[in-house]
Design an enzyme around this catalytic site. Sequence first.
Site, short mmCIF file in Angstrom:
data_model
loop_
_atom_site.label_atom_id
_atom_site.label_comp_id
_atom_site.label_asym_id
_atom_site.label_seq_id
_atom_site.Cartn_x
_atom_site.Cartn_y
_atom_site.Cartn_z
N GLY A 187 0.82 -1.21 0.00
CA GLY A 187 0.00 0.00 0.00
C GLY A 187 0.85 1.25 0.00
O GLY A 187 1.94 1.26 -0.57
N ASN A 188 0.38 2.29 0.66
CA ASN A 188 1.11 3.56 0.66
C ASN A 188 1.97 3.71 1.90
O ASN A 188 1.80 2.99 2.90
CB ASN A 188 0.13 4.74 0.52
CG ASN A 188 -0.83 4.85 1.70
OD1 ASN A 188 -0.44 5.05 2.83
ND2 ASN A 188 -2.13 4.70 1.41
N VAL A 191 0.25 4.56 5.55
CA VAL A 191 -0.28 3.39 6.26
C VAL A 191 0.86 2.44 6.61
O VAL A 191 0.84 1.81 7.67
CB VAL A 191 -1.36 2.68 5.42
CG1 VAL A 191 -1.86 1.43 6.13
CG2 VAL A 191 -2.52 3.62 5.13
N GLY A 192 1.87 2.37 5.75
CA GLY A 192 3.03 1.53 6.03
C GLY A 192 3.69 1.88 7.35
O GLY A 192 4.12 1.00 8.11
N GLU A 209 5.60 -3.23 1.00
CA GLU A 209 5.66 -2.94 -0.43
C GLU A 209 4.89 -1.65 -0.66
O GLU A 209 3.66 -1.65 -0.69
CB GLU A 209 5.08 -4.10 -1.23
CG GLU A 209 5.86 -5.40 -1.11
CD GLU A 209 7.26 -5.30 -1.65
OE1 GLU A 209 7.51 -4.43 -2.51
OE2 GLU A 209 8.12 -6.08 -1.22
N CYS A 243 1.75 0.68 -8.76
CA CYS A 243 2.80 1.21 -7.90
C CYS A 243 4.11 1.42 -8.65
O CYS A 243 4.94 2.25 -8.25
CB CYS A 243 3.03 0.30 -6.70
SG CYS A 243 3.58 -1.37 -7.12
#
Length: 488
Positions: A187-188, A191-192, A209, A243
């Site tokens: 994700g982004n 949030v990571g 990732e 991505c």
Amino acid sequence: MSREQLVVQQARTAFLTGRSKPLDFRAQQLKNLKRFVTERQKEITDALKMDLNKSENGSKLYELLSLEGEVNLALSKLSEWASPRPVAKNLLTISDEVYIQPQPLGVVLIIGAWNYPIAVTLQPLVGAIAAGNAVVIKPSEICVHTAKVMELLALYLDPEMYPVVTGGVPETQELLKQRFDHIFYTGNSSVGKLVMEAAARHLTPVTLELGGKSPCYIDKDCDIKIACRRITWGKYVNCGQTCIAPDYILCEPSIQNRVVEEIRNCIKEFYTDDPKTFSDYGRIINQRHFKRIMALIGDSTVAIGGDNDESECYIGPTVLKDVTPESKVMQEEIFGPLLPIVPVNGLNEAIKFINEKEKPLVLYAFSSNNKVIKRLIAETSSGGFLANDCLVHFTIIDLPFGGVGNSGIGHYHGKHTFDQLSHLRSCLIKKLSMERVNQMRYPPHTREKLRWARILLLKQVNISRWRHLAQAAMLAALAAFLVQRFLR
């Protein structure tokens, strides 16, 4: 006890039974996963059409084909990957068993993304199953229909060992409160960071990732027509929601207009004069992202496209020219069909521009000059590097896929996923004999002992180079003789 807590507890209980350790069990689960993809293909492609307006063939090409390749590879290599891996020894351990034994980590949490909801959720699952783990699968709630199809995994995989948890942010937050042995998030970066923070409370390792702004440098001396054809494909696949899509172009001002025109021609060739009605051109996932992407245009100059329809979450293939580093579109990952062109005065300025920003997931370069390509590899850092094409490095299963720095932590694909989701345990098995060989390590520590320790410890021996075990035994006998001769 929350539903999420109960699911994780059941998965751990199932793992502790040991039933995921035999290779036969792992292989059967992988075959069942493949059967899920085959038997539920219609439901999957219909769901992707409803969530992202993906065409049936596009879904098969970009979601299911790579997943099938991962499963096939894991099935063919499972025994090899899971076997003990011999390592080089020194003369002191020449007669010992020394190897690396891959072992399951335990219970893994996989949090999938919405842009390729099948591929980026189930590809890590392949490696997790192959490595012998239990897995809690959390598909993205943004792709409502695809998440619903994912629940059907319970009909194919061991439901206690591989549960699917659907829901939104509250369910994900509750899952992150639980203790896992590894968390795999796609994700982004915002949030990571939250995922990593939650994992830190349990000292849980993570694979993140993420993404970021992947640059695409076009050298003025390359074949600009071919370069733009490949860039156009890479940018507008899945409506730019990829991505590893080229986020922006760097090129000299002298070729900017030529680049614009070549991309214009390719857009027309790929998506016709009316991409909105073309079956292979997607939609933005929801209105929130639609508004976010449209706001990024700001005061940039639109050279191509810009047409949009909020009611359908449609944004046409768009190119922005004469974009400055300060432009709004350059402040965050676009994740949509906007392609800014930032003019730079040659390679040196391009390298400087790239290095002043966060390390991207991938760096693209188009050039006929090998020295240009080698300089970009040597003088920049990114998760991956691809010269004269876009996206296709993702299809090479033997290449580790992942970011560096702000674009991610860890990597996966093929054996890399297996290793990422395994504990590579160091093993040494020594016999309770030949005690004389150990004399050098026991006090008193003399200069003579140090001299022979240096010889026996620093000389590396790769047993795989020896054709017969007898030769290895001769080396061991020689080491013992030397020790007995000089340390008595």
